[in-house]
Motif scaffolding. Structure first.
Motif, PDB file in Angstrom:
ATOM      1  N   GLY A   1      40.786  29.751  36.820  1.00  0.00           N
ATOM      2  CA  GLY A   1      39.570  30.332  37.571  1.00  0.00           C
ATOM      3  C   GLY A   1      40.026  31.302  38.412  1.00  0.00           C
ATOM      4  N   LEU A   2      41.064  31.060  39.286  1.00  0.00           N
ATOM      5  CA  LEU A   2      41.929  32.088  40.219  1.00  0.00           C
ATOM      6  C   LEU A   2      42.285  33.174  39.499  1.00  0.00           C
ATOM      7  CD1 LEU A   2      43.816  29.772  42.675  1.00  0.00           C
ATOM      8  CD2 LEU A   2      41.777  31.198  43.216  1.00  0.00           C
ATOM      9  N   ALA A   3      43.020  33.174  38.186  1.00  0.00           N
ATOM     10  CA  ALA A   3      43.499  34.230  37.574  1.00  0.00           C
ATOM     11  C   ALA A   3      42.413  35.082  36.905  1.00  0.00           C
ATOM     12  CB  ALA A   3      44.461  33.733  36.412  1.00  0.00           C
ATOM     13  N   ILE A   4      41.121  34.395  36.491  1.00  0.00           N
ATOM     14  CA  ILE A   4      40.203  35.312  35.815  1.00  0.00           C
ATOM     15  C   ILE A   4      39.543  35.946  36.923  1.00  0.00           C
ATOM     16  CG2 ILE A   4      37.841  34.753  34.936  1.00  0.00           C
ATOM     17  CD1 ILE A   4      38.932  32.452  33.165  1.00  0.00           C
TER      18      ILE A   4
ATOM     19  N   ASP B   1      50.547  38.096  41.237  1.00  0.00           N
ATOM     20  CA  ASP B   1      50.855  38.628  42.754  1.00  0.00           C
ATOM     21  C   ASP B   1      49.453  38.400  43.434  1.00  0.00           C
ATOM     22  OD1 ASP B   1      53.315  39.461  41.905  1.00  0.00           O
ATOM     23  OD2 ASP B   1      53.112  41.257  41.955  1.00  0.00           O
ATOM     24  N   ARG B   2      48.269  38.826  42.760  1.00  0.00           N
ATOM     25  CA  ARG B   2      47.104  38.791  43.346  1.00  0.00           C
ATOM     26  C   ARG B   2      46.937  37.144  44.053  1.00  0.00           C
ATOM     27  NH1 ARG B   2      42.213  41.680  44.407  1.00  0.00           N
ATOM     28  NH2 ARG B   2      43.901  43.508  44.178  1.00  0.00           N
ATOM     29  N   ILE B   3      47.270  36.361  43.216  1.00  0.00           N
ATOM     30  CA  ILE B   3      47.023  34.700  43.505  1.00  0.00           C
ATOM     31  C   ILE B   3      48.054  34.092  43.957  1.00  0.00           C
ATOM     32  CG2 ILE B   3      44.946  34.847  41.732  1.00  0.00           C
ATOM     33  CD1 ILE B   3      46.637  33.133  39.861  1.00  0.00           C
TER      34      ILE B   3
ATOM     35  N   GLY C   1      55.325  33.967  35.224  1.00  0.00           N
ATOM     36  CA  GLY C   1      55.779  32.574  34.432  1.00  0.00           C
ATOM     37  C   GLY C   1      54.824  31.656  34.288  1.00  0.00           C
ATOM     38  N   MET C   2      54.536  31.199  35.685  1.00  0.00           N
ATOM     39  CA  MET C   2      53.610  30.187  35.937  1.00  0.00           C
ATOM     40  C   MET C   2      51.904  30.495  35.013  1.00  0.00           C
ATOM     41  SD  MET C   2      52.697  27.091  36.809  1.00  0.00           S
ATOM     42  CE  MET C   2      54.136  26.913  38.013  1.00  0.00           C
ATOM     43  N   LEU C   3      51.700  31.744  34.845  1.00  0.00           N
ATOM     44  CA  LEU C   3      50.295  31.940  34.130  1.00  0.00           C
ATOM     45  C   LEU C   3      50.496  31.990  32.884  1.00  0.00           C
ATOM     46  CD1 LEU C   3      48.948  34.991  36.212  1.00  0.00           C
ATOM     47  CD2 LEU C   3      48.226  32.766  36.281  1.00  0.00           C
TER      48      LEU C   3
ATOM     49  N   ILE D   1      42.588  38.776  29.511  1.00  0.00           N
ATOM     50  CA  ILE D   1      41.339  39.928  29.621  1.00  0.00           C
ATOM     51  C   ILE D   1      39.987  38.988  28.758  1.00  0.00           C
ATOM     52  CG2 ILE D   1      40.660  41.925  28.711  1.00  0.00           C
ATOM     53  CD1 ILE D   1      43.314  43.098  29.277  1.00  0.00           C
ATOM     54  N   LEU D   2      40.493  38.296  27.801  1.00  0.00           N
ATOM     55  CA  LEU D   2      39.138  37.939  27.066  1.00  0.00           C
ATOM     56  C   LEU D   2      38.587  36.772  27.581  1.00  0.00           C
ATOM     57  CD1 LEU D   2      40.663  37.742  23.223  1.00  0.00           C
ATOM     58  CD2 LEU D   2      39.375  39.339  24.150  1.00  0.00           C
TER      59      LEU D   2
END
Length: 198
Positions: A14-17, A39-41, A46-48, A59-60
């Motif tokens: 959710g944070l990444a989206i 970087d933003r979160i 690598g974790m993402l 993106i999707l």
């Protein structure tokens, strides 16, 4: 914000989206990268990659949220006429193009990298938009085949999309600075009258 090791996989997703959505609004899709999202979160890229397969997947998933928002806003009470439903859907679609341009463009302009196939789960979400248009159009012309309804829905929505693109890019001045909602009303009135045999 919780520390990194306090986020579950679903929370990280959710944070990444949300970060994708924020970065695209702030800087545009062309400058988006997995590293910038990370970087933003406060995570490593690598974790993402343990949650998303690549940038396209990120993106999707962000686009799926925008599509859900669009479809929710398009929903009209079931007792409204098919024409009213189509007019409402078109108005919402163009309004989102005008008011949330970056996110709207990300849904409809994003191209998969390396000519990768769009995954089935995402195609189902985009098909939901056309299914809603087809349902309303089927109510206006009894006796039309499924193939005819399928084609008409995409023809009509392709035209609505063209107006939305012009509105999103502020290019309607090329057409004589015509209001996009007036163009939508004219398009739907004439197309639907023809479709319904009036």
């Amino acid at each position: 914000m919780a520390r990194r090791n306090q986020h579950s996989r679903e929370e990280l997703r959710g944070l990444a989206i949300q970060a994708v959505r924020d970065l695209v609004v702030e800087h545009g899709l062309e400058k988006l990268s997995v590293r910038k999202v990370a970087d933003r979160i406060g995570y490593t890229a690598g974790m993402l990659y343990h949650v998303f397969s690549n940038l396209d997947d990120l993106i999707l998933n962000a686009n799926a949220d925008t599509l859900a928002q669009l479809l929710d806003a398009m929903t009209e009470p079931a007792d409204r006429s098919a024409r009213d439903q189509l007019h409402h859907m078109a108005a919402v679609y163009v309004a989102m193009a005008r008011e949330q341009t970056a996110l709207w463009k990300m849904v409809f302009m994003h191209q998969m990298q390396n000519a990768a196939e769009v995954p089935g789960w995402y195609l189902e979400k985009t098909a939901a938009l056309f299914a809603r248009v087809e349902h309303s159009m089927a109510q206006l012309a009894g006796g039309q085949s499924h193939e005819q309804i399928h084609l008409a829905a995409r023809t009509l929505w392709g035209s609505v999309h063209g107006i939305a693109v012009l509105a999103a890019d502020d290019k309607l001045v090329v057409a004589g600075d015509v209001n996009e909602q007036a163009m939508i009303e004219s398009l739907l009135q004439h197309y639907l009258n023809s479709w319904a045999g009036e």
